[in-house]
Design an enzyme around this catalytic site. Structure first.
Site, PDB file in Angstrom:
ATOM      1  N   GLY A  47       6.066 -23.137  42.314  1.00 32.26           N
ATOM      2  CA  GLY A  47       5.546 -23.764  44.670  1.00 32.26           C
ATOM      3  C   GLY A  47       5.979 -23.285  45.347  1.00 32.26           C
ATOM      4  O   GLY A  47       7.228 -23.317  45.167  1.00 32.26           O
ATOM      5  N   SER A  48       5.713 -23.053  46.637  1.00 29.48           N
ATOM      6  CA  SER A  48       6.768 -22.752  47.550  1.00 29.48           C
ATOM      7  C   SER A  48       6.331 -23.638  48.934  1.00 29.48           C
ATOM      8  O   SER A  48       6.207 -22.453  50.054  1.00 29.48           O
ATOM      9  CB  SER A  48       6.130 -21.035  47.919  1.00 29.48           C
ATOM     10  N   GLY A  49       6.408 -24.636  49.056  1.00 33.73           N
ATOM     11  CA  GLY A  49       5.711 -25.697  49.793  1.00 33.73           C
ATOM     12  C   GLY A  49       7.251 -25.528  51.180  1.00 33.73           C
ATOM     13  O   GLY A  49       8.213 -25.084  50.811  1.00 33.73           O
ATOM     14  N   GLY A  69       9.428 -26.872  47.909  1.00 33.67           N
ATOM     15  CA  GLY A  69       9.301 -26.120  47.361  1.00 33.67           C
ATOM     16  C   GLY A  69      10.138 -25.343  47.188  1.00 33.67           C
ATOM     17  O   GLY A  69      11.247 -25.050  46.171  1.00 33.67           O
ATOM     18  N   ALA A 111      13.170 -32.815  52.624  1.00 29.40           N
ATOM     19  CA  ALA A 111      13.313 -31.267  52.851  1.00 29.40           C
ATOM     20  C   ALA A 111      14.095 -30.759  53.473  1.00 29.40           C
ATOM     21  O   ALA A 111      15.028 -29.861  52.691  1.00 29.40           O
ATOM     22  CB  ALA A 111      12.210 -30.406  51.847  1.00 29.40           C
ATOM     23  N   GLN A 147       0.879 -41.041  50.272  1.00 31.30           N
ATOM     24  CA  GLN A 147       1.290 -41.331  48.859  1.00 31.30           C
ATOM     25  C   GLN A 147       0.841 -42.787  48.666  1.00 31.30           C
ATOM     26  O   GLN A 147       0.120 -43.700  47.559  1.00 31.30           O
ATOM     27  CB  GLN A 147       1.957 -40.889  47.881  1.00 31.30           C
ATOM     28  N   ASN A 149       5.229 -43.287  55.224  1.00 25.14           N
ATOM     29  CA  ASN A 149       5.195 -44.648  54.972  1.00 25.14           C
ATOM     30  C   ASN A 149       4.817 -45.390  56.092  1.00 25.14           C
ATOM     31  O   ASN A 149       4.501 -46.675  56.341  1.00 25.14           O
ATOM     32  CB  ASN A 149       5.034 -44.903  53.571  1.00 25.14           C
ATOM     33  N   LYS A 178       7.381 -35.893  43.309  1.00 25.63           N
ATOM     34  CA  LYS A 178       7.486 -37.352  43.352  1.00 25.63           C
ATOM     35  C   LYS A 178       6.092 -38.090  42.448  1.00 25.63           C
ATOM     36  O   LYS A 178       5.095 -37.963  42.951  1.00 25.63           O
ATOM     37  CB  LYS A 178       8.061 -37.620  44.342  1.00 25.63           C
ATOM     38  N   LYS A 205       8.172 -46.535  45.908  1.00 27.09           N
ATOM     39  CA  LYS A 205       8.997 -46.658  46.701  1.00 27.09           C
ATOM     40  C   LYS A 205       8.393 -46.688  47.643  1.00 27.09           C
ATOM     41  O   LYS A 205       8.601 -47.842  48.969  1.00 27.09           O
ATOM     42  CB  LYS A 205      10.127 -45.817  46.856  1.00 27.09           C
TER      43      LYS A 205
END
Length: 424
Positions: free
Chosen positions: A17-19, A22, A178, A377, A349, A145, A282
């Site tokens: 993964g490379s977002g 990531g 991030a 999410q 959120n 997550k 959460k």
């Protein structure tokens, strides 16, 4: 510093993964493999979902006279040329020993430690592509997550990965935005890893008889066991392969060495379920906190929602994962209370819930307007958790989690939240 000692081989690490997140994690891992050549091979592979882009005008690498800026190029080529993920983590220098690779099979080849960091909806498909190309003795850490919830069950992403690939996989989660981590602003995280018994290099001490003889029943070699328990205390379906003794053992100390940086502090625990649940529940609490913030009720109201939310997170974990969840994971670790505070202070959120009340529109409408195609999410988690609780007749045990879902459904008003939190 950990040392290789008697071990003649080193661990090879791949980040899948490379977002945004990531790439940030890959940066950390590559910094540490370079600093610890006694434990790890220096080069870190990072699997990249290939696409073609031009260097954005806002990038420091933009040059109107360069083909990189005027013609589309493969993202992996740009990452390896500029040592920067110009699309998903712009402005952050990546270590030169981090190699972007568009081939999933090549990137995981011969890797003994796999770090998963990708959208959860791609787990099954990518694992299917990987499973015949990884070392059977590999171990994993999931940085994805949350959990997968439906009316039938709660599934940890780490255990889904483990079952798909036939390996053991832990989890990493915490108050980790991030971009802040990539910019080396101080933060903490929690790694949950419960080393399988067969990975132990220290078999159970042998008891002796009064005459100094060792009874046969006490000769227990943990490395001969290929079974391990899942987070519910049941024997896992996965029959694990023992890593070769030539490699340093993958334990708490090794994982801390791989992930800990001066700006990114790591605590390693064994509670994989607690760490994973914290990253999911959460988000529901953050929506509730955003609702009261949108009403302008102030910090006292937000603190009250967070307090009740934390208690319900602990209760959920202890009720449905009683064999492995520890209260302290939620109340003491970054994956629990710290991530909750961050999410309820400025996470997406929280922000979208707040704007929905302020604008008097649905949160789904705010999601479409503000998130550029990304999904909240908390919305799906609230729905799935409600369905899970209702199937078990446990709605009254979790008034905040259920009340937040009812507000989202339009069954009750945001102003009713204080009474909803009290329950019946």
């Amino acid at each position: 510093m950990a040392t290789l000692g008697a071990h003649s081989k080193k661990h090879k690490v791949t980040v899948v993964g490379s977002g945004n997140w990531g790439s940030a994690i890959a940066k950390i891992v590559a910094e540490n493999t370079k600093e610890h050549p006694d434990l790890f091979e220096e080069e870190v592979q990072m699997w990249v979902f290939e696409e073609e882009i031009t260097v954005p005008r806002a990038s420091k690498h933009y040059d109107a006279g360069s083909k990189f800026s005027t013609e589309p190029h493969k993202l992996t080529k740009l990452i390896n040329h500029f040592h920067e993920n110009v699309k998903y983590l712009p402005g952050i220098a990546l270590p030169t020993n981090l190699i972007a690779n568009p081939s999933l099979q090549e990137s995981v080849h011969d890797s003994t430690i796999l770090v998963f960091n990708l959208p959860h909806q791609f787990i099954d498909g990518l694992c299917d592509q990987m499973k015949d190309h990884i070392l059977p003795c590999a171990r994993g850490v999931s940085c994805i997550k949350g959990v997968s919830v439906d009316s039938e069950d709660v599934r940890l992403f780490s255990e889904s990965i483990g079952e798909k690939l036939g390996i053991y996989c832990g989890a990493l989660s915490g108050a980790n935005i991030a971009n802040e981590v990539a910019q080396e602003k101080f933060s903490e995280t929690t790694i949950a890893y419960d080393p399988p018994p067969m990975d132990s290099r220290n078999p159970t001490p042998q008891a002796t008889t009064p005459k100094g003889q060792i009874p046969q029943s006490f000769h227990l070699d943990l490395t001969a066991i290929n079974e391990h328990k899942d987070t519910r205390g049941k024997t896992s379906k996965v029959k694990l392969i023992v890593p070769p003794p030539e490699l340093p053992p993958i334990d708490h100390k090794l994982l801390q060495t791989l992930f800990h940086r001066p700006y990114f502090h790591v605590q390693v625990v064994s509670d994989v379920a607690g760490v994973s649940l914290g990253g999911a529940l959460k988000n529901i609490v953050a929506i509730a906190t955003g609702f009261v913030a949108g009403l302008g009720w102030g910090d006292n109201a937000k603190a009250a929602v967070m307090r009740v939310g934390l208690l319900e997170m602990v209760k959920f974990g202890k009720m449905f994962f009683s064999n492995s969840v520890h209260t302290g994971t939620f109340t003491e670790e970054s994956a629990g209370v710290a991530d909750l505070i961050t999410s309820c202070s400025g996470g997406r959120n929280y922000r979208c819930a707040k704007m929905s009340v302020e604008r008097n529109v649905s949160i789904e409408e705010v999601e479409k307007e503000e998130l550029n195609g990304q999904m909240l999410q908390g919305l799906s988690t609230a729905k799935d958790v409600y369905g899970f609780l209702k199937a078990r007749g446990k709605e009254d045990e979790f008034p905040l989690l259920v009340g937040t879902y009812r507000i989202l459904q339009g069954e009750v008003k945001v102003e009713d939240l204080p009474d909803l939190m009290v329950g019946k």
